[in-house]
Design a protein around this motif. Structure first.
Motif, short mmCIF file in Angstrom:
data_model
loop_
_atom_site.label_atom_id
_atom_site.label_comp_id
_atom_site.label_asym_id
_atom_site.label_seq_id
_atom_site.Cartn_x
_atom_site.Cartn_y
_atom_site.Cartn_z
N TYR A 144 0.85 -1.19 0.00
CA TYR A 144 0.00 0.00 0.00
C TYR A 144 0.88 1.24 0.00
CZ TYR A 144 -3.66 -3.31 1.26
OH TYR A 144 -4.52 -4.38 1.26
N ARG A 308 -9.19 -6.65 7.33
CA ARG A 308 -9.07 -5.28 6.85
C ARG A 308 -8.93 -4.32 8.04
NH1 ARG A 308 -10.30 -2.91 1.77
NH2 ARG A 308 -11.07 -0.76 1.84
N GLU A 312 -8.87 -0.09 5.09
CA GLU A 312 -7.99 0.15 3.95
C GLU A 312 -6.98 -0.97 3.70
OE1 GLU A 312 -5.23 3.82 2.19
OE2 GLU A 312 -6.18 3.96 4.17
N TYR A 313 -6.42 -1.55 4.77
CA TYR A 313 -5.30 -2.47 4.60
C TYR A 313 -5.72 -3.90 4.96
CZ TYR A 313 -3.13 2.11 5.43
OH TYR A 313 -2.82 3.44 5.41
#
Length: 405
Positions: A144, A308, A312-313
């Motif tokens: 990311y 998650r 986002e990740y």
């Protein structure tokens, strides 16, 4: 610096030992499915309630399953819940020393998605192309742009089972402090460790970065190409099995198999997020031609489930490594938690070997373990109260002396 963590196995020829089983508890094996499509439902919440006890809450894996041991026999109320579905409730009787199987079907209830969320009809090969095109740290997670570093805690347990008697003949549990910096540096420090039994088979500690390579009897191997290689589409067949909704996201399950069954490869499943094509998890095992390259190994499988974070990740939450020989099964389960994102990490952390057993790890007392295993399920380890020094698997002893794998 070691940039990969293989699975590590050693087969020992010590005489067989037999431990008496006095299991007075029950096991629940539950499967959650979409009532309309029959698709498995990952990340469903399963709550077990019993009179006079606090509820036990568990989350299904990527196959929509949970297996819960250490349950007291008797009547139990089980409820499965998941966003976008009506709850499913049932009552059953758990029997002493037996496994109770349960299938929970949840009726879908449409929920309003975010306005910007769209679901495109993307084929399995195209999903794989998009996943491969992403920056990725092997099979651990997608890279990311706004995630520089992270630190995490992990708890892991490993057991060795005699396949003939189904008895657990050895067990080990340990705690990890892990560190990551892009693009591919991972350091894992074992902060506490205790074990018992005689080791016929062992899995190296910590998270493994790829199910396609490892070491058997001090000989390394690597299966290439693997399902996420740059040329994987030429060598593997991909089939979209299902797409399920996770909150306001969609996750597709992709079946994987080699195009040429006579060549070494991996088969199983990959899960891919449809919004950013991140890797959500995988369940892959070596096929028969690949196993023929590994002397004495009958089965080699790695399962990983990501969660998650901060919406986002997708980062590792659980990884299970399973190895089988003719006589024994070794299974290691690692649970990751308490991620600290974009934290300052000293460069010296990544100058040491990737996996290090800290000097104080083998001297931890009961206070340490009470603090670090309070919310962990260690019943199946049957850990002895004393710490057994000098009885680690051979591969682990190398780590303890600071030598690379």
């Amino acid at each position: 610096m070691i940039r990969f963590l293989p699975l590590f196995f050693s087969v020992f020829l010590w005489p067989s030992i037999s431990l008496a089983q006095t299991d007075s508890t029950s096991v629940l094996d539950a499967q959650c499915r979409d009532a309309d499509t029959g698709a498995s439902l990952p990340y469903a919440t399963v709550v077990i309630r019993r009179a006079g006890e606090f509820p036990r809450v568990h989350i299904t894996d990527l196959h929509g399953r949970i297996e819960i041991d250490g349950l007291a026999p008797g009547i139990a109320h089980v409820q499965a819940r998941r966003q976008g579905y009506a709850p499913s409730d049932t009552t059953l009787v758990l029997s002493r020393g037996l496994i109770s199987t349960l299938e929970l079907s949840l009726l879908p209830i449409p929920i309003l998605l975010r306005e910007e969320t769209t679901v495109q009809d993307i084929s399995a090969p195209d999903l794989i192309r998009l996943l491969i095109a992403n920056t990725r740290f092997e099979y651990l997670h997608t890279g990311y742009a706004n995630m520089d570093t992270y630190a995490f805690d992990a708890y892991s347990s490993q057991k060795v089972i005699n396949r003939k008697t189904e008895e657990v003949v050895a067990g080990i549990e340990y705690t990890i402090k892990g560190y990551y910096q892009p693009p591919d540096s991972l350091a894992q420090h074992i902060t506490g460790i205790r074990n018992w039994g005689k080791w016929r088979l062992s899995v190296s500690p910590g998270l493994t970065q790829s199910p396609a390579r490892g070491i058997v009897d001090d000989k390394s191997f690597e299966i290439a190409p693997h399902p996420l290689s740059s040329d994987a589409l030429e060598h593997y067949h991909y089939e979209r099995i299902s797409t399920v909704q996770v909150g306001d996201l969609h996750v597709s399950r992709i079946g994987v198999s080699p195009r040429h069954g006579h060549k070494p490869g991996l088969l199983g499943d990959l899960w891919i997020a449809r919004d950013d094509f991140s890797l959500v998890g995988y369940d892959l095992r070596l096929n028969f031609p690949a196993l023929l390259q590994l002397r004495g190994i009958d089965h080699w499988q790695v399962y990983q489930q990501n969660t998650r974070y901060l919406n986002e990740y997708w980062l590792p939450a659980r990884q299970i490594c399973t190895i089988k020989t003719r006589d024994y099964t070794a299974q290691a389960t690692t649970r990751c938690y308490r991620y600290d994102l974009n934290t300052d990490l000293p460069p010296a952390i990544f100058e040491a070997p990737e996996i290090v057993i800290l000097p104080e790890a083998t001297t931890r007392d009961s206070t340490f373990w009470a603090a670090h295993t309070a919310d962990r399920d260690t019943a199946h380890i049957r850990m002895k109260s004393e710490l057994l020094q000098g009885n680690l698997p051979a591969a682990w002893q190398k780590l303890g002396s600071g030598r690379n794998q």
